[in-house]
Design an enzyme around this catalytic site. Structure first.
Site, mmCIF file in Angstrom:
data_model
loop_
_atom_site.group_PDB
_atom_site.id
_atom_site.type_symbol
_atom_site.label_atom_id
_atom_site.label_comp_id
_atom_site.label_asym_id
_atom_site.label_seq_id
_atom_site.Cartn_x
_atom_site.Cartn_y
_atom_site.Cartn_z
ATOM 1 C CG ASN A 136 10.332 -64.976 52.461
ATOM 2 O OD1 ASN A 136 11.287 -65.248 51.732
ATOM 3 N ND2 ASN A 136 9.399 -65.854 52.737
ATOM 4 C CG LEU B 79 13.636 -58.411 57.663
ATOM 5 C CD1 LEU B 79 14.339 -57.264 58.359
ATOM 6 C CD2 LEU B 79 14.656 -59.284 56.934
ATOM 7 N N GLY C 241 -5.036 -70.204 60.318
ATOM 8 C CA GLY C 241 -5.563 -70.190 58.952
ATOM 9 C C GLY C 241 -4.806 -69.256 58.040
ATOM 10 N N GLY D 211 3.069 -63.038 54.759
ATOM 11 C CA GLY D 211 3.619 -62.273 53.635
ATOM 12 C C GLY D 211 2.537 -61.868 52.642
ATOM 13 C CG ASP D 212 0.344 -64.784 50.533
ATOM 14 O OD1 ASP D 212 1.334 -64.477 49.832
ATOM 15 O OD2 ASP D 212 -0.038 -65.960 50.698
ATOM 16 C CE LYS E 145 4.115 -67.945 48.505
ATOM 17 N NZ LYS E 145 3.913 -67.309 49.817
HETATM 18 P P1 ADP Z 1 6.413 -64.694 54.591
HETATM 19 O O1 ADP Z 1 5.090 -65.066 55.141
HETATM 20 O O2 ADP Z 1 6.366 -64.382 53.117
HETATM 21 O O3 ADP Z 1 7.518 -65.635 54.948
HETATM 22 P P2 ADP Z 1 7.376 -62.903 56.669
HETATM 23 O O4 ADP Z 1 7.480 -64.070 57.570
HETATM 24 O O5 ADP Z 1 8.610 -62.101 56.472
HETATM 25 O O6 ADP Z 1 6.797 -63.263 55.238
HETATM 26 O O7 ADP Z 1 6.224 -61.946 57.265
HETATM 27 C C1 ADP Z 1 5.684 -60.851 56.564
HETATM 28 C C2 ADP Z 1 5.317 -59.768 57.571
HETATM 29 O O8 ADP Z 1 4.371 -60.307 58.513
HETATM 30 C C3 ADP Z 1 6.475 -59.273 58.415
HETATM 31 O O9 ADP Z 1 7.177 -58.209 57.773
HETATM 32 C C4 ADP Z 1 5.783 -58.818 59.688
HETATM 33 O O10 ADP Z 1 5.260 -57.506 59.532
HETATM 34 C C5 ADP Z 1 4.606 -59.798 59.802
HETATM 35 N N1 ADP Z 1 4.930 -60.928 60.702
HETATM 36 C C6 ADP Z 1 5.431 -62.136 60.371
HETATM 37 N N2 ADP Z 1 5.635 -62.904 61.472
HETATM 38 C C7 ADP Z 1 5.254 -62.157 62.527
HETATM 39 C C8 ADP Z 1 5.222 -62.346 63.959
HETATM 40 N N3 ADP Z 1 5.633 -63.501 64.532
HETATM 41 N N4 ADP Z 1 4.781 -61.333 64.746
HETATM 42 C C9 ADP Z 1 4.352 -60.159 64.196
HETATM 43 N N5 ADP Z 1 4.350 -59.901 62.873
HETATM 44 C C10 ADP Z 1 4.806 -60.879 62.042
#
Ligand code: ADP
Length: 415
Positions: free
Chosen positions: A179, A212, A278, A242-243, A39
């Site tokens: 998250n 989310l 990736g 998320g990163d 990360k």
């Molecule tokens: P992590 O990778 O830490 O689990 P999240 O899954 O919450 O974090 O994703 C971080 C951000 O990436 C979200 O707030 C959103 O803006 C974007 N994101 C994640 N998944 C999608 C998706 N399927 N489509 C569009 N944007 C996404």
């Protein structure tokens, strides 16, 4: 304002297997690839690709020299990246034909930070500079304490969540980006609104961003709660979403953007990242993000339905408790704190709680005036007004005439 990211650099060994190996079994893999990971590394690359200057501090092993080179190629300053006579942190990842994965992690160099090294690095940073942290290295609590003493702003991404994080005084954190999984571990609830309410109640000076996935994110501080939809893309690999988000968000703030603008760009950058395979390689550059911003469309549907649900709950509460409705009661019915419930009312109805209550009471009174022959005094009591002249004033403002004129015109009040 300088950005220092003190974090992990990992080597990810990814093996393609028919099925994840079970205890006692030996299998032959169908393929193997090596990727940069961690990360810390991803977030430093995201910050640099977002156009901000960033120093990456941490430890790499003898086998991790190429990770430092990769950071440098991406414009990250690696003056505080220390090479140890040790093995680099690495992950062994099995990916099955059905897409399941199984991972074990050897922390190696990533967990070999010492207090002396941290103090030495922090000597070059001062009040107002930003420290970015995740939870893949050791001594996170110590770094937070030392940076806080210097007056640095601290962004913590508590990932992966571990119980030790609970020992940290989060009052020292300026920005918490987490998250849904991390929020649940931290606050004990799966409900996003409840998590936010919990965090702000306990740490009122912290700014929280709860991501989310494709539902976007919620930003909250002591004055406001805002939710942002994600952009609609064909997601092919959500690794490093998320990163990318975290890196872009902090880079944009450091470049003087408002929270709203920073979240907009971070949301767009992470949408682009998930539409490519990736981790580090999928993080877009700022110009790619700015170009894509015009074409990206937000997911609105889920956001609306969530707001519609809250609006329904508010409506239901007001209908049941018209006479004795108050913010404490509504907050309890919604399951949130009073402050947060007040924010929600404003957000979903565009009105304050008291304006909404007056509207509802007057609408009910108007109905009773038309449909019954109850006296105005009885109606006032039924809808919950204590002061008759106040009711008349509010009613007139809303309906343009006094209650009896209203009744007369509509020919009502007669059985
Ligand atoms: P992590 O990778 O830490 O689990 P999240 O899954 O919450 O974090 O994703 C971080 C951000 O990436 C979200 O707030 C959103 O803006 C974007 N994101 C994640 N998944 C999608 C998706 N399927 N489509 C569009 N944007 C996404």
């Amino acid at each position: 304002m300088k950005i220092l990211n003190f974090g992990s650099c990992n080597i990810d060994f990814v093996y393609s297997v028919e099925q994840i190996v079970v205890p006692g079994e030996t299998i032959t893999t169908k393929g193997m690839e090596v990727f940069p990971g961690g990360k810390g590394l991803n977030q430093s690359i995201a910050i640099a690709r977002a156009g901000a200057s960033v120093y990456h501090a941490g430890c790499i092993g003898q086998d991790g020299v190429w990770l430092g080179e990769l950071l440098a190629e991406n414009g990250v300053d690696i003056s505080y990246l220390k090479k140890l006579d040790a093995k680099n942190g690495h992950a062994v990842i099995q990916v099955s034909e059905t897409g399941e994965n199984s991972i074990f992690l050897y922390p190696g160099s990533n967990r070999m930070l010492t207090v002396e090294f941290i103090k030495e690095v922090l000597l070059s940073f001062s009040k107002g500079d930003i420290l970015v942290l995740q939870n893949e290295v050791n001594l996170v609590d110590e770094m937070i304490r030392l940076a806080y003493e210097k007056g640095m702003q601290i962004l913590l991404n508590p990932a992966p969540f571990t119980q030790e994080l609970k020992r940290i005084d989060f009052n020292m954190i300026s920005y918490l980006v987490l998250n849904e999984v991390e929020a649940k571990c931290f606050t004990g609830t799966e409900d996003a609104e409840e998590s936010i309410a919990y965090l702000l109640e306990h740490y009122p000076d912290m700014r929280v961003i709860l991501t989310l996935g494709k539902k976007g994110c919620i930003y909250a501080d002591r004055e406001q709660v805002m939710s942002y939809p994600a952009f609609c893309v064909d997601a092919v690999d959500t690794t490093a979403a998320g990163d990318t988000f975290t890196g872009y968000f902090i880079a944009m703030l450091a470049q003087g953007k408002s929270v709203r603008e920073a979240i907009g760009l971070a949301t767009a950058a992470s949408a682009l990242a998930v539409s490519k395979m990736g981790a580090a390689t999928s993080i877009p550059t700022k110009s790619e993000v700015e170009k894509a911003m015009f074409d990206l469309k937000p997911y609105e549907v889920e956001k609306k339905s969530r707001e519609a649900q809250i609006s329904e709950k508010i409506d239901r509460y007001l209908s049941i408790h018209l006479q004795d409705a108050n913010m404490d009661g509504l907050a309890e019915a919604l399951g949130y704190t009073k402050v947060y419930a007040g924010e929600l009312v404003k957000k979903v109805t565009n009105e304050s709680f008291s304006a909404l209550l007056q509207k509802k009471r007057c609408a009910c009174a108007a109905g009773l005036l038309c449909e019954t022959d109850l006296s105005v005094t009885d109606i006032i009591n039924r809808v919950g007004y204590e002061n008759e002249s106040f009711f008349r004033k509010v009613f007139k403002e809303m309906y343009g005439e006094n209650p009896l004129q209203y009744r007369k015109k509509r020919g009502a009040g007669r059985k």
